[in-house]
Structures are given as C-alpha cells and as structure tokens.
Design an enzyme around this catalytic site. Structure first.
Site, PDB file in Angstrom:
ATOM      1  CG  LEU A 100      -2.119  -0.892   1.266  1.00 54.70           C
ATOM      2  CD1 LEU A 100      -2.839  -0.756   2.602  1.00 54.70           C
ATOM      3  CD2 LEU A 100      -3.077  -0.584   0.123  1.00 54.70           C
ATOM      4  CG  ASP A 101       0.645   3.967  -3.174  1.00 57.11           C
ATOM      5  OD1 ASP A 101       1.487   3.117  -3.512  1.00 57.11           O
ATOM      6  OD2 ASP A 101      -0.244   4.405  -3.920  1.00 57.11           O
ATOM      7  CB  VAL A 102       3.782   6.587   2.030  1.00 55.77           C
ATOM      8  CG1 VAL A 102       3.835   7.487   3.249  1.00 55.77           C
ATOM      9  CG2 VAL A 102       5.083   5.809   1.914  1.00 55.77           C
TER      10      VAL A 102
END
Length: 234
Positions: A100-102
C-alpha cells in the site's frame, strides 16, 4: 527437513550460524550430539540447542490496519516501515503481502509463508482488492455512470502500454467512491481516478479477495488471521 533449516526456523540463528552451532557441538537430536547440517529431522523429535528444547514457530498470517505515513517495505527509504509497528518473535522472517502506498491506509496482510503470499498476489489468481476513495470534487449521478462505464472498459494510464483490466467503480456519496481492481499497478487507483478527471484526497483499502479489514482494528494494530481466513485464499 534439514537440521540447519530447522534450527533457523526455531531460533534466532541464521543458517550459517546454525551450522556453526552444529560444528561447536551445541545441538542434539533425541539425545545424540549432531554435527551434520544436512541431517533430516522432524517436528516430533527432541531437538535441543545448548540444552534448550526447540520447536518451530510455523507459518504466521497477520492482518494489519495500515495507517498513513508508513512504508510497506523491509528497507524503508523515507518513512518508517510497517514492520516497526509489530512486536512478534522472529519478525525478520515476515514480509508484507503486496503493498500500500505511504498515503494509503487500510487492509494489509503480512506473512512468512511464500506460497500463500503468491496465491494472494499472483495476477493469475485475479484477487480483487476494494478501496474507498474520498474525491476532491463532487460526483453527479451522470458522472458516476460515465466513470463506471470507463472503468469497466479499462483505462489507458499515462506511461502504460495497455489499458487496465476491467474494474469496478461505485459512487457511495457525493465525493466518495468504491473502486475494485484485480491488478497492482503503480499508484493505480489514484492514476485511474486522475485519468477520468478526479483527484484523490484519501484512499483506504477495505478488502482483499474474500477478506475484509476487521473493524475492531485501529490504525497501526494487527491480529493473527483465523484458520478459515487463511484457507479462504486456497
């Protein structure tokens, strides 16, 4: 399995350290001191290191409510790793199942079972992931129909060679939508919504295949998966 592998899975020893322990006569199998790293052993045998009985931990499967501001990486570059939020034995053996992206929150799976990870993440299994996005713009009923059609047909993203696979788009509020995809392209949800004229303010993954995020988990918390949850991906 090989004795050195058993040692590395039952202790903090690496394979090379396990072999050193064997050479130093620190390991016994059923009362017999053993030096051979390739010796085949089983979980039913009495295996000891420096006199202490050993048992393998076994595969671990975790569900985390990933918060914003942490990286799904074992070697984070700019933000803390999600692994820094977990206190568990032999954490170095665990890895995030996908990413998952930051700036994306929500359901993240973590395991040390490589085969299970492959079943969850392999494109061949087309495991659908659903996200809830808050848009920076309002969405009319006509726009929702238009975008749903575009998502179902596939979106050509800037820099990609082929359009996305058919995806689900459902408006659940004036500025809130559900998106379902079976791919894992770079920043895919944000790029798809940008391509049809919208900006994303927040993005949260609600489910992966048959498994939904436990509503009891606060951001940063995790729990072990139940056996039926693990088996749901088989």
């Amino acid at each position: 399995m090989r004795l050195d592998r058993f040692l590395s899975e039952a202790t903090e020893l690496t394979r090379s350290q396990a072999k050193r322990a064997l050479r130093q006569l620190e390991v016994s199998v059923d009362g017999e001191t053993v030096r051979d790293a390739s010796r085949q052993v089983s979980d039913t045998q009495d295996i000891r290191w420096q006199g202490s009985a050993l048992a393998r931990i076994g595969w671990r499967y975790l569900m985390m409510h990933k918060p914003v501001g942490v990286e799904c990486s074992l070697r984070p570059a700019h933000y803390p790793s999600v692994m820094s939020l977990i206190e568990i034995e032999q954490i170095e053996r665990l890895h995030p199942v996908g990413r998952l992206d930051v700036d994306t929150s929500g359901l993240l799976l973590i395991s040390d079972d490589g085969k299970w990870t492959h079943r969850v993440t392999s494109p061949n299994h087309a495991c659908e992931k659903r996200y809830r996005a808050t848009l920076g713009e309002t969405l009319s009923a006509d726009d929702a129909v238009r975008v749903a059609k575009q998502f179902a047909e596939g979106i050509m993203l800037n820099g990609d060679e082929k359009p996305t696979k058919p995806a689900i788009f459902e408006a659940v509020g004036e500025s809130e939508v559900i998106v379902g995809v079976t791919e894992g392209r770079y920043h895919q949800i944000r790029r798809m919504l940008t391509a049809v004229g919208y900006t994303v303010e927040t993005l949260h993954r609600e489910s992966i295949g048959p498994l939904s995020l436990d509503p009891e988990l606060a951001p940063g918390e995790c729990r072990h998966l139940r056996p039926e949850e693990v088996a749901a991906f088989e």
